[in-house]
Design a protein around this motif. Structure first.
Motif, PDB file in Angstrom:
ATOM      1  N   HIS A  25      13.305  85.273  70.039  1.00 57.91           N
ATOM      2  CA  HIS A  25      12.309  84.242  69.748  1.00 57.91           C
ATOM      3  C   HIS A  25      10.977  84.825  69.281  1.00 57.91           C
ATOM      4  O   HIS A  25       9.932  84.162  69.354  1.00 57.91           O
ATOM      5  CB  HIS A  25      12.118  83.340  70.975  1.00 57.91           C
ATOM      6  CG  HIS A  25      13.286  82.418  71.194  1.00 57.91           C
ATOM      7  ND1 HIS A  25      14.418  82.819  71.875  1.00 57.91           N
ATOM      8  CD2 HIS A  25      13.512  81.140  70.796  1.00 57.91           C
ATOM      9  CE1 HIS A  25      15.279  81.810  71.906  1.00 57.91           C
ATOM     10  NE2 HIS A  25      14.757  80.789  71.245  1.00 57.91           N
ATOM     11  N   LYS A 169      17.562  74.014  75.745  1.00 58.53           N
ATOM     12  CA  LYS A 169      16.945  72.796  75.186  1.00 58.53           C
ATOM     13  C   LYS A 169      17.932  71.636  75.258  1.00 58.53           C
ATOM     14  O   LYS A 169      19.151  71.834  75.188  1.00 58.53           O
ATOM     15  CB  LYS A 169      16.544  73.010  73.722  1.00 58.53           C
ATOM     16  CG  LYS A 169      15.728  74.260  73.424  1.00 58.53           C
ATOM     17  CD  LYS A 169      14.344  74.203  73.986  1.00 58.53           C
ATOM     18  CE  LYS A 169      13.462  75.330  73.458  1.00 58.53           C
ATOM     19  NZ  LYS A 169      13.970  76.683  73.685  1.00 58.53           N
ATOM     20  N   ASP A 171      18.461  67.393  73.731  1.00 57.33           N
ATOM     21  CA  ASP A 171      17.975  66.427  72.752  1.00 57.33           C
ATOM     22  C   ASP A 171      17.457  65.172  73.448  1.00 57.33           C
ATOM     23  O   ASP A 171      17.358  65.118  74.684  1.00 57.33           O
ATOM     24  CB  ASP A 171      19.063  66.094  71.730  1.00 57.33           C
ATOM     25  CG  ASP A 171      20.298  65.428  72.345  1.00 57.33           C
ATOM     26  OD1 ASP A 171      20.208  64.900  73.483  1.00 57.33           O
ATOM     27  OD2 ASP A 171      21.357  65.418  71.689  1.00 57.33           O
ATOM     28  N   GLU A 181      17.491  75.213  68.051  1.00 55.62           N
ATOM     29  CA  GLU A 181      17.282  73.824  67.636  1.00 55.62           C
ATOM     30  C   GLU A 181      16.100  73.246  68.404  1.00 55.62           C
ATOM     31  O   GLU A 181      15.764  73.691  69.515  1.00 55.62           O
ATOM     32  CB  GLU A 181      18.537  73.000  67.901  1.00 55.62           C
ATOM     33  CG  GLU A 181      19.746  73.422  67.077  1.00 55.62           C
ATOM     34  CD  GLU A 181      20.961  72.558  67.365  1.00 55.62           C
ATOM     35  OE1 GLU A 181      20.810  71.325  67.415  1.00 55.62           O
ATOM     36  OE2 GLU A 181      22.055  73.116  67.574  1.00 55.62           O
ATOM     37  N   LYS A 182      15.487  72.223  67.820  1.00 57.60           N
ATOM     38  CA  LYS A 182      14.377  71.565  68.486  1.00 57.60           C
ATOM     39  C   LYS A 182      14.895  70.711  69.639  1.00 57.60           C
ATOM     40  O   LYS A 182      15.929  70.072  69.532  1.00 57.60           O
ATOM     41  CB  LYS A 182      13.593  70.711  67.496  1.00 57.60           C
ATOM     42  CG  LYS A 182      12.803  71.512  66.467  1.00 57.60           C
ATOM     43  CD  LYS A 182      11.979  70.592  65.586  1.00 57.60           C
ATOM     44  CE  LYS A 182      11.156  71.405  64.597  1.00 57.60           C
ATOM     45  NZ  LYS A 182      10.337  70.533  63.712  1.00 57.60           N
ATOM     46  N   GLY A 183      14.143  70.698  70.722  1.00 58.99           N
ATOM     47  CA  GLY A 183      14.530  69.894  71.864  1.00 58.99           C
ATOM     48  C   GLY A 183      13.563  70.096  73.012  1.00 58.99           C
ATOM     49  O   GLY A 183      12.626  70.895  72.927  1.00 58.99           O
ATOM     50  N   GLU A 184      13.795  69.382  74.076  1.00 57.00           N
ATOM     51  CA  GLU A 184      12.946  69.497  75.270  1.00 57.00           C
ATOM     52  C   GLU A 184      13.383  70.709  76.074  1.00 57.00           C
ATOM     53  O   GLU A 184      14.555  70.830  76.439  1.00 57.00           O
ATOM     54  CB  GLU A 184      13.082  68.225  76.103  1.00 57.00           C
ATOM     55  CG  GLU A 184      12.147  68.174  77.289  1.00 57.00           C
ATOM     56  CD  GLU A 184      12.259  66.855  78.058  1.00 57.00           C
ATOM     57  OE1 GLU A 184      11.572  66.736  79.095  1.00 57.00           O
ATOM     58  OE2 GLU A 184      13.030  65.970  77.632  1.00 57.00           O
TER      59      GLU A 184
END
Length: 497
Positions: A25, A169, A171, A181-184
């Protein structure tokens, strides 16, 4: 020397995986381990990553003095070392090497929460001691763990971007997504020192129980219904598509499909039936007794592992101890499997209710103000007990944060009501068939005890007053008022006979 964002002390399985996750990252990491081999393996594994322009870097050093020199300030050092005295030894070595009061030391091991509290007090003014319990094993640490952080709030504000970056993460529906991927993020600050390790301890207690429940279902299907490992794997895979969807159900199905490369038999059938344990489940069971917050299914899971260790005694008992049982031909296979599925769901829910009740009790005692919706959220991915119904648990606590018990949530009230008969039939069938089911049956007893308005503790307290003058409260008086009955001297005298 280039300035690193963070150092990792301990490059074994978990430390190396966390370090590579950080590099993945974009962070610069300094690694240290007393083992030359561990340092070299970590460097070799990081080489391919470091060739990519969007990745960070990993360097290794041979001394703590070099490690401190390599870090930007305030220096952040994560420890991935065995719990216990070694944590204090490493911290003292860091202090001797020149650690300052603004530097942050993070314990990522499985430390006992009270040890973490003590360390935070011990090192005040010398460094900022912080803790982050990590769940997910080697794969989780490498590609996205669940992170339960606690300690100095300013320290959390500083390391939060790193922890959010490397965490698992989910969704918008609470389903796990890939590491990039984007996520919480499944990482959160839970409270003062000790809170994070405490929550991880309870997580592990739930993990012990969840594993035991699945094993009991496997045992029943094998011994009572005569199902093969392959057939059970298919059933578990099917269940994993519904309300029982979880990491542990998924891997259980996979394990049951694997064949032993030596004998060709199902792999599970050549594994000796003696289960090990590292102690966190025991800590949870003991803590539940100390807090007076019942967690019987977690305790039964610990005891089941202990009984599995008595292999020689069990072999002898299987030949000596006889009983009458009802054979499986009395059972309709599909209906019995449906009942077993419902029993597994209800028992699993009862285990989570026990775990959250235990956290609630300790949170109130320690004044932590734990956010149970947040805890359920960070368990939705990355950790061993991740499961689909954690989204429902999250929703339950978001709707009512002060739930007296998770089972009181209207959603779960309805779910248990429609599945409870299958739960009862499963426990009855296991008893009639002579197949042990300590986890699922203890969960049912917990549920029935919870919903029982009047328990036989009235007789128990009367017994205590009889032989020990322990007093009692009356149903027609304020509970704070205590009474003692003058019992028959003749009966009391018999105690000494």
């Amino acid at each position: 020397m280039a300035q690193s964002n963070i150092a990792m002390i301990g490059l074994g399985v978990m430390g190396k995986s966390l370090a590579l996750n950080l590099v993945d990252h974009g962070f610069a990491v300094t690694g240290f381990d007393i083992s030359d081999k561990h340092r070299q393996v970590a460097l070799n594994d990081a080489k391919e990553l470091m060739q990519q322009s969007d990745k960070g870097q990993l360097i290794t050093v041979e001394s703590l003095a070099e490690l401190l020199e390599s870090l930007s300030k305030p220096r952040v050092i994560a420890l991935s070392v065995p719990a216990g005295k070694i944590v204090d030894n490493v911290v003292q070595d860091l202090l001797n090497a020149g650690l300052s009061s603004e530097d942050i030391v993070i314990d990522t091991g499985n430390s006992l929460w009270t040890d973490t509290e003590a360390r935070e007090q011990r090192y005040q003014g010398q460094l900022r001691f912080f803790s982050t319990a990590v769940s997910g094993g080697e794969v989780g640490a490498r590609f996205g763990p669940a992170l339960m952080a606690s300690g100095n709030r300013d320290a959390w504000n500083y390391i939060e971007p790193m922890w959010h970056a490397i965490a698992a993460k989910v969704d918008a529906q609470g389903l796990p997504v890939g590491p990039f991927e984007k996520g919480e993020p499944c990482a959160a600050y839970l409270g003062p020192a000790g809170a994070g390790h405490y929550v991880k301890m309870v997580h592990n207690g739930i993990e012990y129980a969840d594993m035991q429940l699945i094993c009991e279902a496997y045992h029943f299907m094998s011994d009572v219904l005569g199902m093969s490992a392959h057939e059970i794997a298919g059933t578990f895979s099917k269940w994993n598509q519904g309300v029982l969807n979880s990491y542990l159900m998924e891997i259980s199905a996979e394990i049951l499909q694997v064949l032993d490369p030596i004998t060709g038999k199902p792999f599970v059938e050549v594994v000796l039936d003696k289960a090990g344990q590292k102690g966190t489940g025991l800590w949870t069971a003991v803590n539940s007794l100390q807090q007076g917050a019942p967690a019987p299914t977690i305790a039964q899971a610990v005891l089941a592992r202990a009984q599995s260790g008595q292999k020689a005694v069990r072999v002898k008992a299987s030949a000596v101890l006889k009983t009458q049982v009802i054979k499986d031909h009395y059972l309709d296979k599909q209906q019995t499997l449906d009942d077993l599925r419902d029993a597994l769901y209800c028992a699993k829910l009862a285990v989570y209710a026990q775990g959250f009740d235990l956290m609630k009790s300790t949170s109130e005692k320690e004044a932590w103000q734990l956010d149970f919706a947040q805890i359920a959220k960070i368990w939705r991915a990355g950790c061993i007990i991740r499961a689909a119904f954690l989204q429902e648990i999250t929703s339950a606590y978001q709707a009512q944060g002060d739930l007296d018990n998770l089972l009181f949530s209207s959603h779960f009230v309805q779910e248990v009501e429609k599945r409870s008969l299958g739960w009862r039939k499963t426990v009855a069938n296991s008893a009639l068939s002579g197949v042990p089911m300590p986890g699922i049956s203890s969960a049912l007893s917990y549920f029935d005890g919870l919903r029982c308005e009047v328990l036989p503790a009235n007789l128990l307290q009367a017994q205590r007053d009889f032989f020990g003058s322990h007093t009692y409260s009356r149903v027609d008086e304020a509970e704070e008022r205590k009474f003692h009955l003058t019992w028959s001297e003749e009966k009391r005298a018999q105690i000494s006979l």
